[in-house]
Design a protein around this motif. Sequence first.
Motif, PDB file in Angstrom:
ATOM      1  N   LYS A 214       0.581  -1.130   0.370  1.00  0.00           N
ATOM      2  CA  LYS A 214      -0.139  -0.014   0.049  1.00  0.00           C
ATOM      3  C   LYS A 214       0.815   1.054  -0.112  1.00  0.00           C
ATOM      4  CE  LYS A 214      -3.417   2.256   2.492  1.00  0.00           C
ATOM      5  NZ  LYS A 214      -4.747   2.140   3.668  1.00  0.00           N
ATOM      6  N   ASP A 215       2.299   0.746   1.128  1.00  0.00           N
ATOM      7  CA  ASP A 215       3.109   2.326   0.985  1.00  0.00           C
ATOM      8  C   ASP A 215       4.103   2.684  -0.568  1.00  0.00           C
ATOM      9  OD1 ASP A 215       2.497   3.191   3.355  1.00  0.00           O
ATOM     10  OD2 ASP A 215       4.129   1.639   4.198  1.00  0.00           O
ATOM     11  N   PHE A 216       4.174   1.640  -1.321  1.00  0.00           N
ATOM     12  CA  PHE A 216       4.847   1.923  -2.441  1.00  0.00           C
ATOM     13  C   PHE A 216       3.422   2.299  -3.574  1.00  0.00           C
ATOM     14  CE2 PHE A 216       8.247  -0.516  -0.486  1.00  0.00           C
ATOM     15  CZ  PHE A 216       8.954  -0.539  -1.077  1.00  0.00           C
ATOM     16  N   ALA A 217       1.883   1.641  -3.608  1.00  0.00           N
ATOM     17  CA  ALA A 217       1.313   2.087  -4.768  1.00  0.00           C
ATOM     18  C   ALA A 217       1.581   3.600  -4.080  1.00  0.00           C
ATOM     19  CB  ALA A 217       0.159   1.366  -4.280  1.00  0.00           C
ATOM     20  N   LYS A 218       0.484   3.849  -3.289  1.00  0.00           N
ATOM     21  CA  LYS A 218       0.643   5.625  -2.731  1.00  0.00           C
ATOM     22  C   LYS A 218       1.686   6.509  -3.042  1.00  0.00           C
ATOM     23  CE  LYS A 218      -0.473   9.356   1.039  1.00  0.00           C
ATOM     24  NZ  LYS A 218      -0.155   9.320   2.589  1.00  0.00           N
ATOM     25  N   GLN A 219       2.892   5.911  -3.688  1.00  0.00           N
ATOM     26  CA  GLN A 219       3.801   7.228  -3.565  1.00  0.00           C
ATOM     27  C   GLN A 219       3.861   6.924  -5.229  1.00  0.00           C
ATOM     28  OE1 GLN A 219       5.752   8.294  -2.120  1.00  0.00           O
ATOM     29  NE2 GLN A 219       7.747   8.464  -2.751  1.00  0.00           N
ATOM     30  N   LEU A 220       3.488   5.696  -5.866  1.00  0.00           N
ATOM     31  CA  LEU A 220       3.826   5.826  -7.393  1.00  0.00           C
ATOM     32  C   LEU A 220       1.895   6.150  -7.926  1.00  0.00           C
ATOM     33  CD1 LEU A 220       5.324   1.891  -7.318  1.00  0.00           C
ATOM     34  CD2 LEU A 220       6.720   4.298  -8.029  1.00  0.00           C
ATOM     35  N   SER A 221       1.154   6.250  -7.376  1.00  0.00           N
ATOM     36  CA  SER A 221       0.048   6.931  -7.275  1.00  0.00           C
ATOM     37  C   SER A 221      -0.702   5.899  -8.024  1.00  0.00           C
ATOM     38  CB  SER A 221       0.044   8.203  -8.290  1.00  0.00           C
ATOM     39  OG  SER A 221       1.234   9.465  -7.799  1.00  0.00           O
ATOM     40  N   LEU A 222      -1.354   4.108  -7.814  1.00  0.00           N
ATOM     41  CA  LEU A 222      -1.228   3.542  -8.214  1.00  0.00           C
ATOM     42  C   LEU A 222      -2.509   2.481  -7.584  1.00  0.00           C
ATOM     43  CD1 LEU A 222       1.429   1.425 -10.360  1.00  0.00           C
ATOM     44  CD2 LEU A 222       0.070   3.266 -11.458  1.00  0.00           C
ATOM     45  N   HIS A 223      -3.234   1.946  -7.721  1.00  0.00           N
ATOM     46  CA  HIS A 223      -3.856   0.902  -6.971  1.00  0.00           C
ATOM     47  C   HIS A 223      -3.062  -0.296  -6.687  1.00  0.00           C
ATOM     48  CE1 HIS A 223      -6.983  -1.310  -5.435  1.00  0.00           C
ATOM     49  NE2 HIS A 223      -7.852  -0.398  -5.778  1.00  0.00           N
ATOM     50  N   THR A 224      -3.059  -0.265  -5.072  1.00  0.00           N
ATOM     51  CA  THR A 224      -2.770  -1.434  -4.379  1.00  0.00           C
ATOM     52  C   THR A 224      -2.688  -2.656  -5.345  1.00  0.00           C
ATOM     53  OG1 THR A 224      -2.225  -0.136  -2.329  1.00  0.00           O
ATOM     54  CG2 THR A 224      -1.850  -3.058  -2.877  1.00  0.00           C
ATOM     55  N   ASN A 225      -3.690  -2.934  -5.804  1.00  0.00           N
ATOM     56  CA  ASN A 225      -4.260  -4.507  -6.770  1.00  0.00           C
ATOM     57  C   ASN A 225      -3.553  -4.713  -8.363  1.00  0.00           C
ATOM     58  OD1 ASN A 225      -5.748  -5.417  -4.560  1.00  0.00           O
ATOM     59  ND2 ASN A 225      -7.285  -4.868  -5.756  1.00  0.00           N
ATOM     60  N   HIS A 226      -3.094  -3.195  -8.822  1.00  0.00           N
ATOM     61  CA  HIS A 226      -2.660  -2.958  -9.867  1.00  0.00           C
ATOM     62  C   HIS A 226      -1.464  -3.522  -9.632  1.00  0.00           C
ATOM     63  CE1 HIS A 226      -2.174  -1.728 -13.898  1.00  0.00           C
ATOM     64  NE2 HIS A 226      -1.532  -0.888 -13.814  1.00  0.00           N
ATOM     65  N   LEU A 227      -0.718  -3.221  -8.607  1.00  0.00           N
ATOM     66  CA  LEU A 227       0.904  -2.856  -8.631  1.00  0.00           C
ATOM     67  C   LEU A 227       1.183  -4.462  -8.714  1.00  0.00           C
ATOM     68  CD1 LEU A 227       3.518  -1.639  -8.091  1.00  0.00           C
ATOM     69  CD2 LEU A 227       2.528  -1.090  -5.533  1.00  0.00           C
ATOM     70  N   ASN A 228       0.012  -4.775  -7.540  1.00  0.00           N
ATOM     71  CA  ASN A 228       0.835  -6.452  -7.323  1.00  0.00           C
ATOM     72  C   ASN A 228       0.509  -7.122  -8.070  1.00  0.00           C
ATOM     73  OD1 ASN A 228       1.245  -6.033  -4.434  1.00  0.00           O
ATOM     74  ND2 ASN A 228      -1.772  -6.280  -3.874  1.00  0.00           N
ATOM     75  N   ARG A 229      -0.197  -6.826  -9.213  1.00  0.00           N
ATOM     76  CA  ARG A 229      -0.719  -7.795 -10.583  1.00  0.00           C
ATOM     77  C   ARG A 229       0.363  -7.501 -11.218  1.00  0.00           C
ATOM     78  NH1 ARG A 229      -5.327  -5.986 -11.201  1.00  0.00           N
ATOM     79  NH2 ARG A 229      -5.315  -4.328 -13.081  1.00  0.00           N
ATOM     80  N   MET A 230       1.124  -6.188 -11.564  1.00  0.00           N
ATOM     81  CA  MET A 230       2.331  -5.529 -12.218  1.00  0.00           C
ATOM     82  C   MET A 230       3.075  -6.554 -12.252  1.00  0.00           C
ATOM     83  SD  MET A 230       0.876  -4.184 -14.846  1.00  0.00           S
ATOM     84  CE  MET A 230      -0.344  -5.724 -15.168  1.00  0.00           C
TER      85      MET A 230
END
Length: 297
Positions: A214-230
């Motif tokens: 969640k921390d990294f997704a927020k920093q990258l302006s992404l949804h957490t699920n999208h970051l995890n999937r990529m």
Amino acid sequence: MNKREDISGFYERIHYLAPERIGADKPHINVFERASCIGAVPFSRRDYYKVTLILGTGRLDYANQSIYIDRPALVFSNPLIPYNWNPDSSDQHGWFCIFNQAFIQQREGLLNHLPMFQIDADKVFFPDADSVDEIAAFFKAMMRENTESYVHKDDILRNYLHLIIHHALKMQPARDYDRDLNAAARITNLFLALLNRQFPVDSRQHELQLRSAKDFAKQLSLHTNHLNRMVKEFTGKTTTEHIAARILLEAHDLLLHTDWPISEIGYRLGFQYPGYFNSFYKKHAGTTPNEVRKQAV
């Protein structure tokens, strides 16, 4: 913890007089015969990359593993992974090339995205006899070019360095390294860059700011699920697995090579209570921080 060694510090250690000022913001590359600094290499953090053709035998020690070199080996080192070299004979030959982050970024950061410079990738390759001869020829050519005053010689050295790297890539199972062009690769590279930028923890004032997906997704302006999937699509590992592996590596290093209290190491790595750090370490390493700390005594 030992002070991080930059290129200027390395030159002082081997008594090499650099022809110019070397700053972190100035691209720099150099090449040497290993005979210029034969001997044991101390376990420490370095602020430069290194590619070495080892013609000799000895043991390469990382924080979490040791590799015995009993035949010609091509070794890749990056600033995030401390190591030391312990030769077991005086018959040591070969070459090595060192370069800094500014040199990598000078041409689109290409080297930085290659697998052998990533945290969890293979760092040691054992080329066959024909490849050893070819790689040795590239290093010899780099040595010759390095004595020239040609204004673009760094580009020539870069080209030889790429040839050496691609010899190593050919020794691995085939992969599509051009996937850097797709979304999963771009997002994964951004995530890994953010993750690795937090390390090493070489100060008792240093605390991790990003510890969860969640921390990294927020920093990258992404949804957490999208970051995890990529990240999962491109690497085969989850975001959480990458974060845990990097924190575990840093924890192991700090336990072995500092005298910081175990509770403080846990706190610096983002664990509010010692019990949380102990549970995390035991789960991922199969042993306790205290047992690892005893190995450093």
